[in-house]
Design a protein around this motif. Structure first.
Motif, PDB file in Angstrom:
ATOM      1  N   ARG A   8      -6.193 -25.659  -2.204  1.00 31.57           N
ATOM      2  CA  ARG A   8      -5.496 -24.612  -0.934  1.00 31.57           C
ATOM      3  C   ARG A   8      -6.669 -24.675  -0.023  1.00 31.57           C
ATOM      4  NH1 ARG A   8      -2.838 -24.156  -4.601  1.00 31.57           N
ATOM      5  NH2 ARG A   8      -2.359 -22.693  -6.627  1.00 31.57           N
ATOM      6  N   LEU A   9      -6.172 -24.869   0.827  1.00 25.03           N
ATOM      7  CA  LEU A   9      -5.672 -24.709   2.925  1.00 25.03           C
ATOM      8  C   LEU A   9      -6.435 -22.881   3.289  1.00 25.03           C
ATOM      9  CD1 LEU A   9      -3.331 -26.958   4.418  1.00 25.03           C
ATOM     10  CD2 LEU A   9      -5.479 -27.461   2.920  1.00 25.03           C
ATOM     11  N   ARG A  16       7.944 -34.103   5.996  1.00 28.72           N
ATOM     12  CA  ARG A  16       8.252 -33.763   4.562  1.00 28.72           C
ATOM     13  C   ARG A  16       9.305 -34.772   3.569  1.00 28.72           C
ATOM     14  NH1 ARG A  16       8.319 -28.790   7.307  1.00 28.72           N
ATOM     15  NH2 ARG A  16      10.591 -28.401   7.596  1.00 28.72           N
ATOM     16  N   SER A  17      10.152 -35.163   5.099  1.00 32.04           N
ATOM     17  CA  SER A  17      11.046 -36.398   3.984  1.00 32.04           C
ATOM     18  C   SER A  17       9.960 -37.021   3.706  1.00 32.04           C
ATOM     19  CB  SER A  17      11.779 -36.901   5.505  1.00 32.04           C
ATOM     20  OG  SER A  17      12.887 -37.400   4.826  1.00 32.04           O
ATOM     21  N   VAL A  38      -1.800 -33.033   2.439  1.00 33.94           N
ATOM     22  CA  VAL A  38      -3.152 -32.034   3.432  1.00 33.94           C
ATOM     23  C   VAL A  38      -2.509 -31.926   4.676  1.00 33.94           C
ATOM     24  CG1 VAL A  38      -5.055 -31.044   3.695  1.00 33.94           C
ATOM     25  CG2 VAL A  38      -4.191 -31.286   0.991  1.00 33.94           C
ATOM     26  N   ALA A  39      -2.397 -33.927   4.463  1.00 32.65           N
ATOM     27  CA  ALA A  39      -2.340 -33.933   6.874  1.00 32.65           C
ATOM     28  C   ALA A  39      -1.409 -33.683   7.271  1.00 32.65           C
ATOM     29  CB  ALA A  39      -2.918 -35.762   5.920  1.00 32.65           C
ATOM     30  N   LEU A  40      -0.517 -33.715   6.339  1.00 38.34           N
ATOM     31  CA  LEU A  40       0.837 -33.096   7.150  1.00 38.34           C
ATOM     32  C   LEU A  40       1.366 -31.466   7.207  1.00 38.34           C
ATOM     33  CD1 LEU A  40       3.787 -35.287   4.720  1.00 38.34           C
ATOM     34  CD2 LEU A  40       2.720 -36.000   7.066  1.00 38.34           C
ATOM     35  N   HIS A  41      -0.086 -30.999   6.290  1.00 35.25           N
ATOM     36  CA  HIS A  41       0.099 -29.970   7.145  1.00 35.25           C
ATOM     37  C   HIS A  41      -0.319 -29.454   8.593  1.00 35.25           C
ATOM     38  CE1 HIS A  41      -0.544 -25.137   6.522  1.00 35.25           C
ATOM     39  NE2 HIS A  41      -1.610 -25.010   7.238  1.00 35.25           N
ATOM     40  N   ALA A  42      -0.629 -30.153   9.374  1.00 37.81           N
ATOM     41  CA  ALA A  42      -1.439 -30.465  10.471  1.00 37.81           C
ATOM     42  C   ALA A  42       0.198 -30.716  11.281  1.00 37.81           C
ATOM     43  CB  ALA A  42      -1.925 -31.671  10.514  1.00 37.81           C
ATOM     44  N   GLU A  96      -4.525 -40.121  -2.881  1.00 39.24           N
ATOM     45  CA  GLU A  96      -4.155 -40.648  -1.702  1.00 39.24           C
ATOM     46  C   GLU A  96      -2.998 -39.915  -1.764  1.00 39.24           C
ATOM     47  OE1 GLU A  96      -5.489 -44.935  -2.054  1.00 39.24           O
ATOM     48  OE2 GLU A  96      -3.795 -44.660  -2.744  1.00 39.24           O
ATOM     49  N   ALA A  97      -2.092 -39.451  -1.893  1.00 37.95           N
ATOM     50  CA  ALA A  97      -0.978 -38.235  -2.378  1.00 37.95           C
ATOM     51  C   ALA A  97      -0.741 -37.015  -1.994  1.00 37.95           C
ATOM     52  CB  ALA A  97      -0.058 -38.905  -3.356  1.00 37.95           C
TER      53      ALA A  97
END
Length: 240
Positions: A126-127, A100-101, A85-89, A79-80
């Protein structure tokens, strides 16, 4: 113990002691480092947004506000990693830094074993991005006062530059953020124009939150397609 692990452990030590303060000297003995090192660590945690404050006096020290922090989470390593990965969007948006914070705060309150497992899993992710895909533009720097005023419903005073570089002072009732592939805007009720306007974030030179509460206005953000000559009109189809 490296510094990253010590920062996580320091948060949990303060959490366990709260509401009692812990002195920098006692924390230094506990972690077997110098008082100066502990003070630097505490300063770094405060700058990251953790509600740690110092209480003066002989029995004073550093206190973590437990009501404003998360307890250890039962979040799994997968989950973490999914959150990361989702925050990359969010790259290229005004929320990238805050995202990021937020992830760092979640990791800070995870149990150590799960946190280490999440880090190991993330290293194996890796994306894949097509070579022809352009890199996302750098997100606009959003003044903290602007974000906080939008959350708290406060009137903002903007120092704003239009497309020709002319600067004006605007008192704005913030309504929300509008964005697309090219620019991000603060949508708000402009008291100078007495109408809704969209202010490009990269043209905001300064923002100050006033004490005045912004009144409620029933404005459809997706309908802001005519915003005046001082801003670039928004296409409702690109509104997020």
């Amino acid at each position: 113990m490296n510094r990253t692990d010590r920062l996580y452990a320091l948060v949990e030590e303060l959490r366990a002691a709260a509401p009692r303060p812990r002195s920098a000297r006692a924390l230094a003995r506990h972690f077997e480092v110098s008082v100066r090192t502990i003070e630097r660590d505490l300063a770094a945690l405060q700058q990251s947004g953790l509600p740690i404050h110092a209480e003066p006096g002989r029995t004073g020290g550093y206190v973590l506000d437990r009501e404003r922090t998360l307890p250890p989470l039962t979040i799994t390593p997968a989950e973490a990693t999914a959150l990361a990965v989702a925050l990359h969007a969010l790259d290229g948006t005004p929320f990238a830094v805050d995202a990021r914070s937020a992830l760092h705060k979640v990791l800070a309150v995870m149990p150590e074993r799960e946190r280490r497992a999440a880090g190991e899993l993330a290293e194996r992710v890796r994306l894949l991005v097509p070579a022809t895909r352009p890199a996302p533009p750098a997100g606009p720097v959003v003044p903290r006062a602007l974000r906080e005023a939008l959350t708290a419903g406060r009137v903002l005073r903007l120092d704003y530059a239009d497309a020709a570089g002319r600067r004006t002072a605007r008192d704005v009732e913030p309504l929300g953020f509008l964005g697309g592939t090219e620019h991000w805007y603060l949508a708000g009720w402009c008291r100078l124009r007495n109408a809704p306007r969209g202010f490009r974030l990269d043209r905001v030179r300064a923002a100050t939150a006033l004490d005045e509460r912004a009144p409620h206005r029933a404005v459809d953000l997706t309908a802001l397609d005519t915003l005046g000559s001082d801003v670039v009109p928004l296409d409702a189809a690109t509104v997020l």
